[in-house]
Design an enzyme around this catalytic site. Structure first.
Site, PDB file in Angstrom:
ATOM      1  N   GLU A  83       0.612  -1.233  -0.037  1.00 23.88           N
ATOM      2  CA  GLU A  83       0.057   0.045  -0.158  1.00 23.88           C
ATOM      3  C   GLU A  83       0.858   1.206   0.068  1.00 23.88           C
ATOM      4  O   GLU A  83       0.457   2.227   0.508  1.00 23.88           O
ATOM      5  CB  GLU A  83      -0.901  -0.164   1.028  1.00 23.88           C
ATOM      6  CG  GLU A  83      -0.453  -0.336   2.551  1.00 23.88           C
ATOM      7  CD  GLU A  83      -1.457  -0.599   3.703  1.00 23.88           C
ATOM      8  OE1 GLU A  83      -2.415   0.530   3.940  1.00 23.88           O
ATOM      9  OE2 GLU A  83      -1.578  -1.631   4.172  1.00 23.88           O
ATOM     10  N   CYS A 120      -3.726  -3.883   4.282  1.00 21.09           N
ATOM     11  CA  CYS A 120      -2.788  -5.014   4.626  1.00 21.09           C
ATOM     12  C   CYS A 120      -3.050  -6.295   4.366  1.00 21.09           C
ATOM     13  O   CYS A 120      -2.239  -7.124   4.308  1.00 21.09           O
ATOM     14  CB  CYS A 120      -2.729  -4.681   6.237  1.00 21.09           C
ATOM     15  SG  CYS A 120      -2.564  -2.935   6.879  1.00 21.09           S
ATOM     16  N   HIS A 244      -3.252 -10.109  11.777  1.00 24.64           N
ATOM     17  CA  HIS A 244      -2.776  -8.643  11.117  1.00 24.64           C
ATOM     18  C   HIS A 244      -2.237  -7.893  12.615  1.00 24.64           C
ATOM     19  O   HIS A 244      -2.950  -7.801  13.433  1.00 24.64           O
ATOM     20  CB  HIS A 244      -3.613  -8.153  10.600  1.00 24.64           C
ATOM     21  CG  HIS A 244      -3.152  -6.770  10.367  1.00 24.64           C
ATOM     22  ND1 HIS A 244      -1.787  -6.463   9.694  1.00 24.64           N
ATOM     23  CD2 HIS A 244      -3.652  -5.289  10.379  1.00 24.64           C
ATOM     24  CE1 HIS A 244      -1.642  -5.101   9.309  1.00 24.64           C
ATOM     25  NE2 HIS A 244      -2.797  -4.545  10.009  1.00 24.64           N
TER      26      HIS A 244
HETATM   27  N1  CAA Z   1       0.690   3.423  30.276  1.00 30.04           N
HETATM   28  C1  CAA Z   1      -0.161   2.480  29.494  1.00 30.04           C
HETATM   29  N2  CAA Z   1      -1.183   2.497  28.715  1.00 30.04           N
HETATM   30  C2  CAA Z   1      -1.344   3.499  28.329  1.00 30.04           C
HETATM   31  C3  CAA Z   1      -0.735   4.692  28.581  1.00 30.04           C
HETATM   32  C4  CAA Z   1       0.150   4.665  29.750  1.00 30.04           C
HETATM   33  N3  CAA Z   1       1.027   5.708  30.274  1.00 30.04           N
HETATM   34  N4  CAA Z   1      -1.401   5.762  27.965  1.00 30.04           N
HETATM   35  C5  CAA Z   1      -2.069   5.364  27.098  1.00 30.04           C
HETATM   36  N5  CAA Z   1      -2.234   4.080  27.335  1.00 30.04           N
HETATM   37  C6  CAA Z   1      -3.115   2.993  26.559  1.00 30.04           C
HETATM   38  C7  CAA Z   1      -4.459   3.519  26.137  1.00 30.04           C
HETATM   39  O1  CAA Z   1      -5.316   3.151  27.299  1.00 30.04           O
HETATM   40  C8  CAA Z   1      -4.794   2.836  25.181  1.00 30.04           C
HETATM   41  O2  CAA Z   1      -4.949   1.307  25.261  1.00 30.04           O
HETATM   42  P1  CAA Z   1      -6.620   0.548  25.282  1.00 30.04           P
HETATM   43  O3  CAA Z   1      -7.008   0.957  23.931  1.00 30.04           O
HETATM   44  O4  CAA Z   1      -6.576  -0.723  25.759  1.00 30.04           O
HETATM   45  O5  CAA Z   1      -7.505   1.479  26.098  1.00 30.04           O
HETATM   46  C9  CAA Z   1      -3.461   2.496  24.247  1.00 30.04           C
HETATM   47  O6  CAA Z   1      -2.430   2.779  25.249  1.00 30.04           O
HETATM   48  C10 CAA Z   1      -3.255   3.527  23.150  1.00 30.04           C
HETATM   49  O7  CAA Z   1      -3.458   5.052  23.813  1.00 30.04           O
HETATM   50  P2  CAA Z   1      -4.546   5.963  22.951  1.00 30.04           P
HETATM   51  O8  CAA Z   1      -5.868   5.071  22.599  1.00 30.04           O
HETATM   52  O9  CAA Z   1      -4.563   7.129  23.738  1.00 30.04           O
HETATM   53  O10 CAA Z   1      -3.747   6.224  21.683  1.00 30.04           O
HETATM   54  P3  CAA Z   1      -3.774   7.221  20.506  1.00 30.04           P
HETATM   55  O11 CAA Z   1      -5.203   7.467  20.435  1.00 30.04           O
HETATM   56  O12 CAA Z   1      -2.979   8.327  20.400  1.00 30.04           O
HETATM   57  O13 CAA Z   1      -3.669   6.263  19.189  1.00 30.04           O
HETATM   58  C11 CAA Z   1      -4.418   4.569  17.480  1.00 30.04           C
HETATM   59  C12 CAA Z   1      -3.989   4.964  19.096  1.00 30.04           C
HETATM   60  C13 CAA Z   1      -5.840   5.300  17.374  1.00 30.04           C
HETATM   61  C14 CAA Z   1      -4.618   3.291  17.608  1.00 30.04           C
HETATM   62  C15 CAA Z   1      -3.201   5.224  16.877  1.00 30.04           C
HETATM   63  O14 CAA Z   1      -1.963   4.613  17.042  1.00 30.04           O
HETATM   64  C16 CAA Z   1      -3.452   4.931  15.238  1.00 30.04           C
HETATM   65  O15 CAA Z   1      -4.273   5.794  14.741  1.00 30.04           O
HETATM   66  N6  CAA Z   1      -3.070   4.134  14.577  1.00 30.04           N
HETATM   67  C17 CAA Z   1      -2.946   3.904  13.094  1.00 30.04           C
HETATM   68  C18 CAA Z   1      -4.402   3.053  13.066  1.00 30.04           C
HETATM   69  C19 CAA Z   1      -4.223   1.591  13.221  1.00 30.04           C
HETATM   70  O16 CAA Z   1      -3.159   1.049  13.377  1.00 30.04           O
HETATM   71  N7  CAA Z   1      -5.595   1.226  13.353  1.00 30.04           N
HETATM   72  C20 CAA Z   1      -5.516  -0.324  13.810  1.00 30.04           C
HETATM   73  C21 CAA Z   1      -6.624  -1.013  13.109  1.00 30.04           C
HETATM   74  S1  CAA Z   1      -6.587  -0.611  11.272  1.00 30.04           S
HETATM   75  C22 CAA Z   1      -5.496  -1.717  10.739  1.00 30.04           C
HETATM   76  O17 CAA Z   1      -5.088  -2.582  11.618  1.00 30.04           O
HETATM   77  C23 CAA Z   1      -4.963  -1.569   9.230  1.00 30.04           C
HETATM   78  C24 CAA Z   1      -3.538  -0.979   9.685  1.00 30.04           C
HETATM   79  O18 CAA Z   1      -2.572  -1.665   9.556  1.00 30.04           O
HETATM   80  C25 CAA Z   1      -3.375   0.519   9.683  1.00 30.04           C
END
Ligand code: CAA
Length: 440
Positions: A83, A120, A244
């Protein structure tokens, strides 16, 4: 029936690494635990300035062909899944073939070449295409070369930035494979979604939170579809379940959903009932919302049981060991998870010959595919032949300032490529040296 599957596999990581706890977290003013505990990632792999999706793919394919003693004449098909393509017409496989032709006396003129795109999941779709080509008897004794290659980069300060990664996985698909045999049964879950898009742009537009929900919804549908295909899923039937892995925290959620789904109406649910009660049934609740709340509560209790923790430690955790050190490789990610699980098994004297794997692939946009595989007789030799640890150890650890520069360079700006100095030294490998010029 002759078996068809992955005969051999090779992994190529980008040569740079960004330490999320030590380097990325302080610069983002975030607690390192968000990355290491929450997302489950320690390090992201990055390409140096002379690496891109073609060089990583060609280097993986070259090592694979050398190791297996193959020449272009043995290969009737080259499929590349990505991709991160830079050309909307000419497939990446032609660039890869062009590289490989520089080091073999032979050419790939006889080979069918293509490029697969569905985020993916395209790596698994390419595997399926190769499988179908061989099953249909169109291969004339030749093998397929399937490569999943990506530079999974996000825009600076996008939440996805912590989940970046770069690398390629090359696979030979053949009859009577040494590594894993693919089963004929597949389950799909697919819907038109806009959670993750790259409409002619270098970095994706992502609705991260929504993408996680879509991942889980499509995965559930794929399980249901596989069951409709007549496959009786039971959690204890599979030695490993490679998912994945955009980041291990996503797999933690998917595994809990999967376990709960397949335990329903089985001996496992009955055994657990005394400890945490039966799974909630939709008909027991007035509203969908109440039902979802009850399911969430049940799932939380389930994942705290010893039975679940043991299952997770054996079946899921080993598959995440490489992902934690490299981040998301998009199309290659689920194939890295399979290797990680088998590598862990070899290192812990677990003989998985003949064991079943359940491979759960996903691509945003969105589609999930679940299929079973059988571990073939030669799997140990295939894992032993990999040099993954060596590649990971040799990566150059970038500072945040170097990261910022490298990230800009990989914004596909050819002038920047010329201006920025490489951080590692290439050695007998394909390098990116400007458009159309690649060589060993
Ligand atoms: N200690 C321990 N854990 C902590 C923490 C700390 N100090 N601070 C935060 N966390 C935890 C949160 O609770 C959260 O866990 P849960 O989901 O279990 O509650 C985790 O860490 C992540 O924290 P946030 O949700 O606050 O993180 P974020 O909003 O900044 O980003 C995300 C998370 C939205 C997944 C971001 O990384 C993202 O956009 N990623 C790209 C998209 C992606 O990978 N999506 C996955 C499905 S799509 C897919 O699989 C296709 C692909 O390859 C892209």
């Amino acid at each position: 029936m002759t078996t068809v599957g992955i005969d051999a596999i090779e992994i190529r990581t980008g040569k740079l690494q960004l330490d999320l706890a030590e380097t990325f977290a302080p610069a983002q003013d975030e607690d390192p635990g968000k990355y290491t505990k929450g997302l489950g990632l320690h390090v992201s792999s990055f390409p140096d300035v002379y690496e891109d999706i073609v060089t990583m793919a060609a280097n993986a394919a070259h090592r694979l062909m050398e190791r297996k003693g193959l020449t272009p004449d043995d290969i009737g098909r080259i499929d590349v899944a990505t991709e991160s393509a830079f050309d909307n017409s000419k497939p990446v496989s032609t660039y890869v073939a062009g590289c490989l032709e520089q080091v073999y006396d032979d050419d790939f003129h006889h080979a069918n070449k293509g490029e697969r795109k569905f985020a993916c999941i395209a790596g698994t779709q390419s595997l399926d295409d190769a499988y179908n080509w061989i099953r249909a008897g169109r291969n004339r004794g030749r093998k397929a070369l399937v490569i999943a290659t990506d530079t999974a980069l996000y825009a600076r300060d996008d939440p996805g930035e912590a989940t970046q990664g770069a690398g390629a996985v090359a696979m030979i698909v053949d009859e009577n494979p040494d590594f894993v045999e693919l089963s004929t049964d597949q389950g799909f879950g697919s819907a038109d979604e806009t959670d993750f898009l790259k409409p002619n742009q270098q970095f994706p537009s992502v609705d991260g939170k929504r993408s996680m929900k879509v991942y889980l919804a499509r995965m559930r549908e794929a399980m249901e579809d596989l069951e409709r295909a007549g496959v009786d899923l039971h959690p204890d039937d599979f030695a490993l379940i490679p998912f994945h892995t955009p980041f291990p925290g996503m797999v933690r959620k998917a595994a809990a959903l999967g376990y709960r789904h397949v335990c329903r109406d089985t001996d496992v649910e009955l055994t657990l009932a005394e400890e945490i009660g039966r799974q909630p049934r939709r008909e027991e609740f007035k509203t969908q919302e109440q039902f979802f709340d009850a399911i969430e509560e049940y799932t939380d209790a389930l994942t705290e049981t010893e039975r679940y923790e043991d299952w997770y430690a054996d079946t899921i955790e080993p598959t995440l060991e490489i992902a934690r050190e490299v981040g998301n490789w998009y199309t290659g990610s689920v194939h890295v998870a399979r290797v990680a699980g088998l590598k862990h098994a070899l290192e812990h004297d677990r003989d998985l010959t003949g064991a079943q794997l359940l491979v759960a692939s996903y691509g945003s946009g969105a589609q999930a595919e679940i299929h079973a595989e059988t571990v073939a007789d030669g799997w140990k030799a295939e894992i032993e032949a990999l040099n993954v640890d060596d590649q990971l150890d040799r990566r150059y650890d970038i500072s945040f300032a170097e990261y910022e520069r490298i990230h800009d360079v990989h914004n596909h700006d050819t002038d920047d490529y010329a201006d920025v100095e490489e951080l590692t030294t290439p050695s007998e490998e394909f390098v990116f040296d400007g458009w159309g010029r690649m060589g060993e």
